[in-house]
Write a protein that holds these residues in place. Sequence first.
Motif, PDB file in Angstrom:
ATOM      1  N   VAL A 155       0.852  -1.193   0.000  1.00  0.00           N
ATOM      2  CA  VAL A 155       0.000   0.000   0.000  1.00  0.00           C
ATOM      3  C   VAL A 155       0.889   1.246   0.000  1.00  0.00           C
ATOM      4  CG1 VAL A 155      -2.238  -0.737   0.913  1.00  0.00           C
ATOM      5  CG2 VAL A 155      -0.344  -0.410   2.484  1.00  0.00           C
ATOM      6  N   ASN A 156       0.587   2.173  -0.876  1.00  0.00           N
ATOM      7  CA  ASN A 156       1.356   3.407  -0.957  1.00  0.00           C
ATOM      8  C   ASN A 156       0.789   4.417   0.012  1.00  0.00           C
ATOM      9  OD1 ASN A 156       3.010   2.510  -3.033  1.00  0.00           O
ATOM     10  ND2 ASN A 156       1.346   2.886  -4.489  1.00  0.00           N
ATOM     11  N   THR A 157       1.658   5.325   0.489  1.00  0.00           N
ATOM     12  CA  THR A 157       1.185   6.247   1.513  1.00  0.00           C
ATOM     13  C   THR A 157       0.414   7.441   0.953  1.00  0.00           C
ATOM     14  OG1 THR A 157       3.373   7.153   1.506  1.00  0.00           O
ATOM     15  CG2 THR A 157       2.807   5.729   3.342  1.00  0.00           C
ATOM     16  N   PHE A 158       0.720   7.913  -0.230  1.00  0.00           N
ATOM     17  CA  PHE A 158       0.082   9.147  -0.680  1.00  0.00           C
ATOM     18  C   PHE A 158      -1.035   8.893  -1.669  1.00  0.00           C
ATOM     19  CE2 PHE A 158       2.326  11.925   1.787  1.00  0.00           C
ATOM     20  CZ  PHE A 158       3.649  11.553   1.807  1.00  0.00           C
ATOM     21  N   THR A 159      -2.245   9.312  -1.260  1.00  0.00           N
ATOM     22  CA  THR A 159      -3.361   9.153  -2.180  1.00  0.00           C
ATOM     23  C   THR A 159      -3.914  10.512  -2.607  1.00  0.00           C
ATOM     24  OG1 THR A 159      -4.737   8.833  -0.250  1.00  0.00           O
ATOM     25  CG2 THR A 159      -4.092   6.867  -1.425  1.00  0.00           C
ATOM     26  N   ALA A 160      -3.520  11.595  -1.908  1.00  0.00           N
ATOM     27  CA  ALA A 160      -4.041  12.914  -2.285  1.00  0.00           C
ATOM     28  C   ALA A 160      -3.231  13.470  -3.446  1.00  0.00           C
ATOM     29  CB  ALA A 160      -3.971  13.860  -1.092  1.00  0.00           C
ATOM     30  N   ALA A 161      -3.931  14.114  -4.393  1.00  0.00           N
ATOM     31  CA  ALA A 161      -3.279  14.560  -5.628  1.00  0.00           C
ATOM     32  C   ALA A 161      -2.532  15.878  -5.448  1.00  0.00           C
ATOM     33  CB  ALA A 161      -4.325  14.715  -6.723  1.00  0.00           C
ATOM     34  N   ASN A 162      -2.837  16.630  -4.392  1.00  0.00           N
ATOM     35  CA  ASN A 162      -2.318  17.998  -4.309  1.00  0.00           C
ATOM     36  C   ASN A 162      -1.383  18.230  -3.129  1.00  0.00           C
ATOM     37  OD1 ASN A 162      -3.894  18.951  -6.601  1.00  0.00           O
ATOM     38  ND2 ASN A 162      -5.605  18.413  -5.285  1.00  0.00           N
ATOM     39  N   THR A 163      -0.725  17.168  -2.666  1.00  0.00           N
ATOM     40  CA  THR A 163       0.262  17.325  -1.607  1.00  0.00           C
ATOM     41  C   THR A 163       1.518  17.952  -2.191  1.00  0.00           C
ATOM     42  OG1 THR A 163       1.078  15.151  -2.156  1.00  0.00           O
ATOM     43  CG2 THR A 163      -0.470  15.270  -0.322  1.00  0.00           C
ATOM     44  N   TYR A 164       2.400  18.397  -1.305  1.00  0.00           N
ATOM     45  CA  TYR A 164       3.715  18.871  -1.755  1.00  0.00           C
ATOM     46  C   TYR A 164       4.440  17.734  -2.488  1.00  0.00           C
ATOM     47  CZ  TYR A 164       8.602  20.062  -1.609  1.00  0.00           C
ATOM     48  OH  TYR A 164       9.904  20.288  -1.967  1.00  0.00           O
ATOM     49  N   GLN A 165       4.317  16.514  -1.938  1.00  0.00           N
ATOM     50  CA  GLN A 165       5.009  15.374  -2.544  1.00  0.00           C
ATOM     51  C   GLN A 165       4.566  15.173  -3.989  1.00  0.00           C
ATOM     52  OE1 GLN A 165       3.653  15.460   0.408  1.00  0.00           O
ATOM     53  NE2 GLN A 165       5.138  14.736   1.901  1.00  0.00           N
ATOM     54  N   ALA A 166       3.287  15.428  -4.255  1.00  0.00           N
ATOM     55  CA  ALA A 166       2.756  15.190  -5.605  1.00  0.00           C
ATOM     56  C   ALA A 166       3.003  16.367  -6.541  1.00  0.00           C
ATOM     57  CB  ALA A 166       1.257  14.894  -5.520  1.00  0.00           C
ATOM     58  N   THR A 167       3.057  17.590  -5.992  1.00  0.00           N
ATOM     59  CA  THR A 167       3.092  18.769  -6.874  1.00  0.00           C
ATOM     60  C   THR A 167       4.410  19.533  -6.822  1.00  0.00           C
ATOM     61  OG1 THR A 167       2.271  20.206  -5.114  1.00  0.00           O
ATOM     62  CG2 THR A 167       0.605  19.180  -6.522  1.00  0.00           C
ATOM     63  N   GLY A 168       5.182  19.336  -5.745  1.00  0.00           N
ATOM     64  CA  GLY A 168       6.406  20.130  -5.567  1.00  0.00           C
ATOM     65  C   GLY A 168       6.109  21.553  -5.110  1.00  0.00           C
ATOM     66  N   VAL A 169       4.862  21.862  -4.809  1.00  0.00           N
ATOM     67  CA  VAL A 169       4.505  23.223  -4.378  1.00  0.00           C
ATOM     68  C   VAL A 169       3.852  23.142  -3.000  1.00  0.00           C
ATOM     69  CG1 VAL A 169       3.260  25.344  -4.956  1.00  0.00           C
ATOM     70  CG2 VAL A 169       4.078  23.840  -6.794  1.00  0.00           C
ATOM     71  N   HIS A 170       4.432  23.888  -2.033  1.00  0.00           N
ATOM     72  CA  HIS A 170       3.888  23.879  -0.678  1.00  0.00           C
ATOM     73  C   HIS A 170       2.635  24.736  -0.568  1.00  0.00           C
ATOM     74  CE1 HIS A 170       6.681  21.551   1.610  1.00  0.00           C
ATOM     75  NE2 HIS A 170       7.702  22.176   1.075  1.00  0.00           N
ATOM     76  N   TYR A 171       1.808  24.412   0.445  1.00  0.00           N
ATOM     77  CA  TYR A 171       0.570  25.175   0.619  1.00  0.00           C
ATOM     78  C   TYR A 171       0.812  26.656   0.867  1.00  0.00           C
ATOM     79  CZ  TYR A 171       1.665  23.826   5.465  1.00  0.00           C
ATOM     80  OH  TYR A 171       2.303  23.594   6.657  1.00  0.00           O
ATOM     81  N   GLU A 172       1.931  27.001   1.577  1.00  0.00           N
ATOM     82  CA  GLU A 172       2.183  28.438   1.812  1.00  0.00           C
ATOM     83  C   GLU A 172       2.399  29.166   0.497  1.00  0.00           C
ATOM     84  OE1 GLU A 172       3.922  25.979   3.255  1.00  0.00           O
ATOM     85  OE2 GLU A 172       5.325  26.877   4.671  1.00  0.00           O
ATOM     86  N   GLU A 173       3.096  28.497  -0.427  1.00  0.00           N
ATOM     87  CA  GLU A 173       3.359  29.149  -1.720  1.00  0.00           C
ATOM     88  C   GLU A 173       2.053  29.366  -2.470  1.00  0.00           C
ATOM     89  OE1 GLU A 173       6.504  27.115  -4.003  1.00  0.00           O
ATOM     90  OE2 GLU A 173       7.015  26.212  -2.081  1.00  0.00           O
ATOM     91  N   VAL A 174       1.165  28.386  -2.381  1.00  0.00           N
ATOM     92  CA  VAL A 174      -0.126  28.519  -3.067  1.00  0.00           C
ATOM     93  C   VAL A 174      -0.904  29.680  -2.451  1.00  0.00           C
ATOM     94  CG1 VAL A 174      -2.294  27.364  -3.619  1.00  0.00           C
ATOM     95  CG2 VAL A 174      -0.174  26.059  -3.591  1.00  0.00           C
ATOM     96  N   LEU A 175      -0.912  29.741  -1.104  1.00  0.00           N
ATOM     97  CA  LEU A 175      -1.632  30.832  -0.437  1.00  0.00           C
ATOM     98  C   LEU A 175      -0.990  32.179  -0.759  1.00  0.00           C
ATOM     99  CD1 LEU A 175      -2.309  29.273   3.061  1.00  0.00           C
ATOM    100  CD2 LEU A 175      -4.055  30.191   1.531  1.00  0.00           C
ATOM    101  N   ALA A 176       0.354  32.233  -0.676  1.00  0.00           N
ATOM    102  CA  ALA A 176       1.047  33.516  -0.878  1.00  0.00           C
ATOM    103  C   ALA A 176       0.771  34.067  -2.280  1.00  0.00           C
ATOM    104  CB  ALA A 176       2.537  33.341  -0.645  1.00  0.00           C
ATOM    105  N   GLY A 177       0.568  33.189  -3.245  1.00  0.00           N
ATOM    106  CA  GLY A 177       0.320  33.634  -4.623  1.00  0.00           C
ATOM    107  C   GLY A 177      -1.163  33.831  -4.922  1.00  0.00           C
ATOM    108  N   SER A 178      -2.009  33.699  -3.901  1.00  0.00           N
ATOM    109  CA  SER A 178      -3.456  33.778  -4.107  1.00  0.00           C
ATOM    110  C   SER A 178      -3.960  35.160  -3.691  1.00  0.00           C
ATOM    111  CB  SER A 178      -4.150  32.709  -3.246  1.00  0.00           C
ATOM    112  OG  SER A 178      -4.269  33.163  -1.913  1.00  0.00           O
TER     113      SER A 178
END
Length: 256
Positions: A155-178
């Motif tokens: 079983v793999n650990t990551f199932t969410a598509a929008n994690t940092y691991q999946a996208t290379g972009v952290h949530y702070e960066e997404v917020l800061a650019g919003s």
Amino acid sequence: MKDLFGGAAPYYAKYRTRYADPAIEHLAATFGADSVVLDLGCGPGTVAIPLAARVREVLAVDPEAEMLAEGRRLAGRAANIRWLRGDSRTLRELPAFGHVVMGRSFHWMDRRAVLAELDGLLPPGGVVALVGPPRRVAEEPWEPAMRRVRDEFEVNTFTAANTYQATGVHYEEVLAGSPFGVLDRVRYEQRHTYGLEAVIGLQLSYSYTAPARLGDRLPAFTEAARRELLALNPAGTWELVSVTEVLTARRPPRSP
Ligand SMILES: C[S@@+](CC[C@H](N)C(=O)[O-])C[C@H]1O[C@@H](n2cnc3c(N)ncnc32)[C@H](O)[C@@H]1O
């Protein structure tokens, strides 16, 4: 989107770390006692239930019926929580709200799209708050044992598509650019003691090892977890400190 956490809700409610009281108080103080708050991806009410005691109303929204049912059950008589089936793509169908909180759920959403949508829905002073573990978390002490079990069961650990691991972009960066680019961060620590059953229960609260995902391998999985965990630590008790981060995001003040 269907059954991401199939069968996980009771384990989630019982074994996932509750957020430290000061974290909930910080949220309530940020939103204000008279506010209506959307808890998006509310799960079994980890934020919604304690927050409802401190604000006017919480709209607790989740795509999973089992999570909503568990939340309703735990909330008991709290009359100011509306449990609503929905998700990040159905925000326009909701009653009006003044602020939004997302507890460990932002990574399940198309993060930029949801912030753009919220920009259209939130009033001028509306706050978007993220609650959860910080960006860098120490591995839990039982992870070496659980990694072996997950490998054994493939079983793999990551199932969410929008994690940092999946996208290379952290949530702070997404917020800061919003449109909600003014950020503030507070952290709270809590000590916990976990016994063997709690560590196993915690595994069943994760989407990637939720009961529905393991299916008829569930008894074999919990047996293997017990074996590996006791091999790692025969005492079967673990002490750890968890950190809750509350990240608030606001629109920049308008120039006069
Ligand atoms: C890890 S749980 C977090 C529950 C709770 N907010 C907490 O802080 O413990 C993530 C939740 O997000 C929900 N979720 C998944 N995709 C979503 C989406 N697109 N929009 C809203 N919620 C979503 C899941 O059903 C799940 O209940």
